[in-house]
Design an enzyme around this catalytic site. Structure first.
Site, PDB file in Angstrom:
ATOM      1  CG  ASP A   1      17.619 -26.997  -9.143  1.00  0.00           C
ATOM      2  OD1 ASP A   1      17.891 -26.668  -7.980  1.00  0.00           O
ATOM      3  OD2 ASP A   1      17.000 -26.271  -9.935  1.00  0.00           O
TER       4      ASP A   1
ATOM      5  CG  HIS B   1      20.572 -27.125  -4.049  1.00  0.00           C
ATOM      6  ND1 HIS B   1      19.750 -27.095  -5.156  1.00  0.00           N
ATOM      7  CD2 HIS B   1      20.323 -28.318  -3.441  1.00  0.00           C
ATOM      8  CE1 HIS B   1      19.041 -28.206  -5.212  1.00  0.00           C
ATOM      9  NE2 HIS B   1      19.366 -28.966  -4.189  1.00  0.00           N
TER      10      HIS B   1
END
Length: 449
Positions: free
Chosen positions: A423, A419
């Site tokens: 995304d 992350h």
């Protein structure tokens, strides 16, 4: 005569350190150029450190079990023939020559001073252990992981130095001194005199990794160096990478029918099987080309978007997991990918993987469906940004347009993502593209050649 240093080599594109598993030489041994000096274990491969010179080993500067960064000095060799030394760059003018000469004299003085300091330090350590002790990265990492109080351990290394082997021995036996065990007993006013409850509370706060008692019928399985390297890499990935997950269902009914229609002829013609996995790898490679951000890596102060699309594939043996690489997968046909999968899997099981076979991976695809799995969350193959788990193809009732039910072949694609780099938006678009490619894989839209 001249002294030359041997350093920890770069044993892979993303490898930053290596552990000295075993020394193959000792001080005073004569070695030739390219002779193996030590066995090294990394999170990618097992290898040997070769000698860069012919001469005599003067000193081993690293201990067995010690982890060192790439470029760190591991030993020194006395060179008898100065012709083996790399030639210095030619000076452009006399001032340069003078500078080089001065630098050489200064370097020699620094080496002599360092050797004198080292000798004095070792002598001091033999008489009394200093209050401030320097620990190797491997020792510090294990101490942090298992909450080991290093000041309560007497090492077996030179001068009482604590080595990685000292900690591993304590961990395996369960006799790990921790700061927790030094905590004062709980006051009677805070906890009633119920010994079982107090004991249970104390037991609950001990590290979960402490060794368990061996009972009748239990089998102890030693941790191999390959399994230890895998464990370290997985632990690093989980600790450093903020994992997120995404899953998507894909209808591969047409793909199953297409593959079934050609598999017998393909095996007879090519000599190896055309598997579903080859279609999945090809679809992923094509989608990576359209969504290059998925083919990226985190590099602290920047994100590196890789140009080449090199698909790592997970291949398991009875006691280890290897991740060989299909280079330039986007440029290969399904037949070419199927052939590489077949050859790389054969190399893994025969123990013949070469260094080049595992280098350069940019994205991993794992065929968990081969074991019957229908949903899983993979740990990212550090330093890549994502791993895709291809699950088992199963028959499911599906509502078709018009409200009709039909049995369709469905597969789950499970994506683990870093992350920091990726995304949900780009990952969702990427998975949708893979889904679209696979759902339109049939005789008219896709050729294996």
């Amino acid at each position: 005569m001249a002294i030359q240093n041997i350093t920890m080599p770069q044993l892979g594109e993303s490898v930053t350190e290596g552990t000295i598993e075993k020394w193959l030489v000792k001080p005073g041994d004569k070695v030739k150029k390219y002779d193996p000096l030590a066995e090294v274990v990394t999170d990618k491969v097992n290898a040997e450190i070769p000698s860069s010179f012919e001469g005599v080993i003067t000193e081993l500067l690293a201990e067995e079990g010690q982890t060192l960064p790439v470029g760190a000095i591991v030993c020194s060799v006395e060179i008898a023939n100065d012709s083996e030394l790399p030639p210095p760059p030619p000076p452009k003018k006399s001032a340069v020559s003078t500078a080089i000469l001065n630098a050489g004299v200064q370097k020699k003085q620094e080496i002599q001073q360092t050797q004198q300091t080292t000798t004095a330090t070792v002598a001091s350590q033999k008489t009394v252990r200093q209050d401030k002790v320097r620990y190797s990265p491997a020792v510090l990492r294990l101490a942090q992981e298992y909450e080991i109080a290093l000041d309560r351990i007497t090492g077996t290394g030179e001068g009482g130095r604590i080595t990685r082997k000292d900690l591993m021995k304590l961990i395996e036996t369960g006799n790990v001194p921790t700061s927790i065990s030094e905590a004062p007993p709980v006051a009677d006013t805070a906890v009633p005199q119920s010994a079982p409850v107090a004991a249970l509370s104390q037991e609950n706060i001990k590290p979960a990794t402490s060794a368990q008692p061996i009972q009748a019928g239990d089998i102890e399985i030693p941790v191999t160096k390959v399994r230890r390297a895998i464990a370290n890499n997985m632990l690093r990935s989980v600790h450093e990478v903020p994992h997120a997950w995404m899953m998507m269902e894909v209808d591969v009914t047409d793909l199953v029918a297409y593959r079934d229609s050609i598999k017998a002829e393909f095996k007879q013609k090519e000599g190896f099987n055309i598997t579903y996995f080859a279609f999945f790898v090809k679809a992923v490679a094509q989608a990576l080309k359209e969504f290059p951000m998925m083919n990226s890596m985190w590099a602290e102060d920047k994100i590196i978007q890789k140009h080449d699309i090199n698909i790592s594939i997970a291949v398991a043996t009875d006691d280890a997991l290897f991740v060989p690489v299909i280079k330039h997968a986007d440029e290969k046909s399904i037949k070419g990918i199927a052939k590489e999968i077949h050859e790389l899997a054969g190399k893994v099981r025969a123990g013949k993987l070469a260094m080049d076979d595992i280098k350069g991976g940019t994205f991993t695809v794992n065929n968990t469906g081969a074991f019957g799995s229908v949903q899983s969350m993979g740990i990212i193959n550090y330093p890549q940004a994502a791993i895709l788990q291809v699950e088992s193809i199963v028959k499911k009732p599906v509502v078709l347009p018009g409200g009709m039910f039909a049995a369709r072949d469905i597969v789950n694609l499970c994506l683990s993502l870093d992350h920091r780099v990726l995304d949900g938006l780009v990952c969702g678009k990427f998975l949708n593209r893979v889904k679209e490619i696979l759902e339109n894989s049939n005789k008219s839209s896709m050729s294996v050649y």
